[in-house]
Design a protein around this motif. Structure first.
Motif, short mmCIF file in Angstrom:
data_model
loop_
_atom_site.label_atom_id
_atom_site.label_comp_id
_atom_site.label_asym_id
_atom_site.label_seq_id
_atom_site.Cartn_x
_atom_site.Cartn_y
_atom_site.Cartn_z
N UNK A 1 0.83 -1.20 0.00
CA UNK A 1 0.00 0.00 0.00
C UNK A 1 0.87 1.26 0.00
N UNK A 2 1.84 1.29 0.92
CA UNK A 2 2.71 2.47 0.98
C UNK A 2 3.63 2.55 -0.23
N UNK B 1 2.76 1.71 -3.28
CA UNK B 1 1.95 2.29 -4.36
C UNK B 1 1.76 3.79 -4.15
N UNK B 2 1.56 4.18 -2.88
CA UNK B 2 1.41 5.62 -2.57
C UNK B 2 2.69 6.36 -2.96
N UNK C 1 2.85 6.79 -6.56
CA UNK C 1 1.95 7.86 -7.01
C UNK C 1 2.58 9.24 -6.80
N UNK C 2 3.21 9.42 -5.63
CA UNK C 2 3.87 10.70 -5.36
C UNK C 2 5.01 10.93 -6.34
N UNK D 1 5.24 9.78 -9.38
CA UNK D 1 4.69 10.11 -10.70
C UNK D 1 4.29 11.58 -10.77
N UNK D 2 3.64 12.06 -9.69
CA UNK D 2 3.24 13.48 -9.67
C UNK D 2 4.47 14.37 -9.80
N UNK E 1 5.71 14.65 -13.30
CA UNK E 1 4.91 15.45 -14.24
C UNK E 1 5.28 16.94 -14.20
N UNK F 1 2.81 22.75 -13.05
CA UNK F 1 3.17 22.61 -11.63
C UNK F 1 4.55 23.20 -11.27
N UNK G 1 11.84 11.54 5.73
CA UNK G 1 10.45 11.38 6.19
C UNK G 1 9.89 10.03 5.76
N UNK H 1 7.75 4.45 4.48
CA UNK H 1 7.33 4.40 3.07
C UNK H 1 8.55 4.04 2.21
N UNK I 1 11.33 4.08 -0.50
CA UNK I 1 11.83 5.14 -1.39
C UNK I 1 12.01 4.65 -2.81
#
Lengths: 169, 503
Positions: B165-166, B168-169, B172-173, B175-176, B179, B191, B425, B431, B433
């Protein structure tokens, strides 16, 4: 929720807020430019919501934790010890402040004065080493950095905003 | 292929190239032996230094590091029961008991021989598979590359030790972040918040330096002490008994190498799974399974062979498709991009000499690392007792200066610091890396593939579901994400059956 778990539980919430920010921000851009970022942001929000639920330690949270870890008794999640076990906020801030101070010193004074000052002070204050050892290490690191980058690889190291070398980031 | 191989050999067997290889090997051994550093940190720190080199020299230096890290890690695993890098953990099980029985030299000799032979077998397998990979890569169009990027991310998230789960999160971060900057499709900026530095997007190298080198140092500075937390004295002798033991257990070596090569080629699975799987198999088929964990030399040979053989296998997805299978491979991809080499089909089809240069450097480095490692094993073990108060300022200073030197950009220094804090963090809140950095690498590939596919199909999403290779990849994505849930379901059903059977 215990005091120790509070920042762990807040972390996914803060990240979800950041993702909402991304979605709102995306409205400024053309449809093609925002298509994938918005899709990724929404997907991440769903995952963060699940993670926040895991952190509550409720029955539903435990079920999600098990489904994603594949373990009957998962080692991660709310009950698991993080890699850094409650080191204390001040200690963590100090750990981050040292490299941040080096970056600030590099911008203001330049690389060659900033590196020895940082190594010396870090060893003396954070490491509790003697002045002689700290000074010797600081000189050694500075000579290494100069020899490697300026002498060996002919890079011009930044001289510092104070000495007129600043041309923006 | 033979021409490219000979061309690469001609590049490698020069005094300058061999010196770079020896330097890379020495760095790899050192970073491999010190727990918490590892190959990713070594590569992240070294990227800026390769900028002034020609591409062949840079790749030889990097090959030297990658080939030497696993053996460096096995030295501290055997002598101090502290694996230098995660995949060496399986070596501790029998390596350390052997060391306690006064057979440290034998265990290190066996690890050295198994590492170098395993590495050579992995690389040989990679050379043999290249012609097949060339055919496969031609079947890939934009929809397949989009699916492959998603598969790369999901497979790596699954492999993060129960943190899907972490993972995948974190992906996602990443990927953002990928972009941010100029968008090829709309031709505008996204952005950037008006910050000129971000027009070209998040720079990969400072991000790597921050996420791995600086974050790890912040973590070490907060935890304090020495890296290995041990003051054991170490002695190393009778290493050739270990080398002989490898030849006496050739079956174990070959099985371990085969497992390592295969596992290495699957994105996200990596060396830890390869070495543990190899260890478990060696134990299961042994005539004396009870002796494992008490100092069986096969328990050293099996994981070490797999751990080094995986490097050859993991080069395949990285070079052929531009999909890095691990954090180390993501950093290696950064080195290639820095030198103007775009990993993917073009590299595979048009720059065979580069691929073979790396392959040869890796092979030689495996052998060289074992030879040097045998001579300096005791000193390597002592390195793990370095006081972190010395290690942290030195590594942080060199890392930040390296981040600046790459493009003479203060923005890169700030980015490295920002990613250092983000990385810390992520360590702090557990999470992974690796998925973030791989998402940073794959973001561009995924978005290009997504938009080109929709252009090909006039906006229809059906294109992702109607092509055979795309469908296979989609099925693999679904399986990879559902795998932990399916595993839990199977275990629960088996447990119920056992309970019913006992009634």
């Amino acid at each position: 929720m215990s005091a120790l778990n509070a920042p762990r539980s807040l972390f996914p919430v803060l990240l979800a807020l950041a993702m909402v920010g991304v979605i709102v921000w995306s409205a400024d851009y053309a449809a093609e430019a925002r298509a994938l970022p918005v899709l990724v942001a929404w997907t991440t929000i769903v995952l963060l919501a699940l993670e926040a639920l895991v952190q509550t330690g409720t029955r539903a949270g435990r079920f999600i934790e098990r489904m994603f870890s594949g373990e009957a008794k998962p080692e991660t999640g709310s009950r698991a010890a993080p890699r850094v076990t409650s080191p204390g906020v001040l200690r963590e801030l100090r750990g981050i402040a040292w490299p941040a101070a080096l970056v600030a010193a590099i911008v203001i004074f330049g690389i060659l004065p900033a590196v020895p000052a940082y190594v010396f002070l870090s060893l003396k204050i954070a490491g509790g080493k003697s002045s002689a050892r700290a000074a010797l290490t600081a000189i050694g690191v500075t000579v290494f950095v100069w020899a490697l980058f300026e002498w060996g690889m002919s890079y011009q190291l930044f001289r510092g905003a104070l000495f007129g070398d600043f041309q923006g980031f | 292929m033979i021409d490219a191989l000979l061309q690469a050999a001609a590049h490698l067997f020069t005094a300058q190239a061999l010196a770079y290889l020896a330097l890379g090997t020495a760095i790899g051994l050192t970073f491999g032996a010190v727990p918490g550093l590892g190959g990713t940190t070594a590569l992240a720190l070294l990227i800026p230094l390769t900028f002034g080199m020609d591409e062949t020299a840079a790749i030889i230096l990097v090959g030297g590091i990658m080939g030497a890290v696993p053996f460096g890690g096995s030295v501290s695993a055997i002598l101090l029961n502290t694996p230098g890098v995660a995949p060496n953990a399986a070596t501790c099980f029998d390596g350390y008991p052997l060391a306690r029985q006064g057979k440290a030299g034998m265990a290190i000799g066996a690890a050295a021989a198994a590492s170098s032979l395993g590495g050579l077998i992995g690389v040989l397998a990679m050379i043999l598979v290249i012609p097949l990979a060339k055919r496969i890569v031609l079947l890939f169009g934009p929809p397949e590359f989009f699916m492959l990027a998603v598969l790369g991310l999901s497979a790596i998230a699954v492999s993060t030790g129960g943190k899907l789960l972490r993972g995948l999160i974190s992906g996602g971060l990443g990927l953002i972040l990928a972009f941010i900057g100029y968008d090829d499709i709309s031709g505008g900026l996204r952005y950037t918040a008006g910050i000129e530095y971000l027009w070209d997007g998040v720079q990969l190298v400072p991000a790597l330096i921050g996420l791995f080198a600086i974050a790890e140092m912040i973590h070490l500075s907060i935890s304090g002490g020495t890296v290995a937390r041990t003051d054991k004295a170490v002695t190393v002798s009778h290493v050739f008994d270990g080398v002989k033991a490898v030849f006496a257990n050739l079956g174990t070596l070959l099985r371990g190498s085969a497992i390592g090569t295969f596992i290495g080629a699957v994105p996200g699975v990596g060396g830890t799974v390869a070495s543990f799987l190899s260890y478990t198999l060696a134990q299961q088929i042994s005539k004396d399974p009870e002796s494992f964990g008490k100092g069986n030399i096969q328990g050293v040979i099996a994981p070490e062979a797999a751990n080094n053989a995986k490097d050859g296998g993991s080069l395949l997805p990285t070079l052929a498709f531009g999909i890095p299978g691990s954090a180390e491979m993501a950093v290696f991809l950064g080195v290639l991009i820095l030198h103007g080499l775009e990993p993917g089909p073009t590299l595979l089809l048009e720059h065979e000499d580069v691929i073979f240069g790396l392959v040869l450097a890796l092979s030689l480095s495996c052998v060289l690392a074992s030879a040097i490692g045998l001579l300096v094993a005791g000193q390597l073990a002592r390195l793990t007792r370095t006081d972190v108060h010395y290690l942290v300022p030195v590594v942080i200073a060199v890392a930040l200066v390296g981040a600046y030197a790459l493009r003479s950009s203060l923005g890169d220094v700030l980015e490295a610091l920002a990613f250092g804090v983000i990385g810390y963090l992520m360590v702090r809140f557990d999470y992974p890396r690796v998925t973030m950095i791989i998402a940073l690498v794959l973001g561009g590939i995924a978005e290009r593939g997504y938009h080109q596919s929709l252009m090909m199909s006039d906006g229809s999403f059906g294109i992702f579901f109607t092509r055979p290779v795309s469908n296979v990849l989609l099925a693999l994505i679904v399986i990879s994400v559902a795998l932990p849930g399916l595993r839990l379901l199977t275990r629960t059903m088996r447990k119920r059956q056992m309970e019913e059977g006992s009634r």
